[in-house]
Motif scaffolding. Structure first.
Motif: not given
Length: 81
Positions: A26-27, A33-37, A50-55
């Motif tokens: 991800l870096a 936009c990141l789709g997850l489940y 996901a939260l780390t990528a968003r931050a």
């Protein structure tokens, strides 16, 4: 069997290795936009990644929404507080 494995030390090691690899990918990708489940019954939980990528990059997060009639799946924004 998956649930039994999910509580084992081997699963914790595998989950951390997967999380580390995903963080590296991800870096490099820097998604907008990141789709997850949402995980169930012992599946890998992508929430922290996901939260780390968003931050780190400000990317939006989205969760799948499935409809039976008509059969379709969309990703909808996931708003966290």
């Amino acid at each position: 069997a998956r649930q039994a494995w999910a509580t084992s030390p081997a699963a914790q090691t595998a989950q951390q290795a997967l999380a580390d690899r995903l963080a590296d990918v991800l870096a490099q990708l820097e998604p907008a936009c990141l789709g997850l489940y949402w995980p169930v019954r012992g599946e890998f939980n992508p929430r922290d990644i996901a939260l780390t990528a968003r931050a780190a990059s400000g990317c939006a997060l989205a969760l799948p929404y499935a409809r039976r009639t008509p059969v379709e799946m969309q990703f909808r924004p996931w708003i966290t507080r």
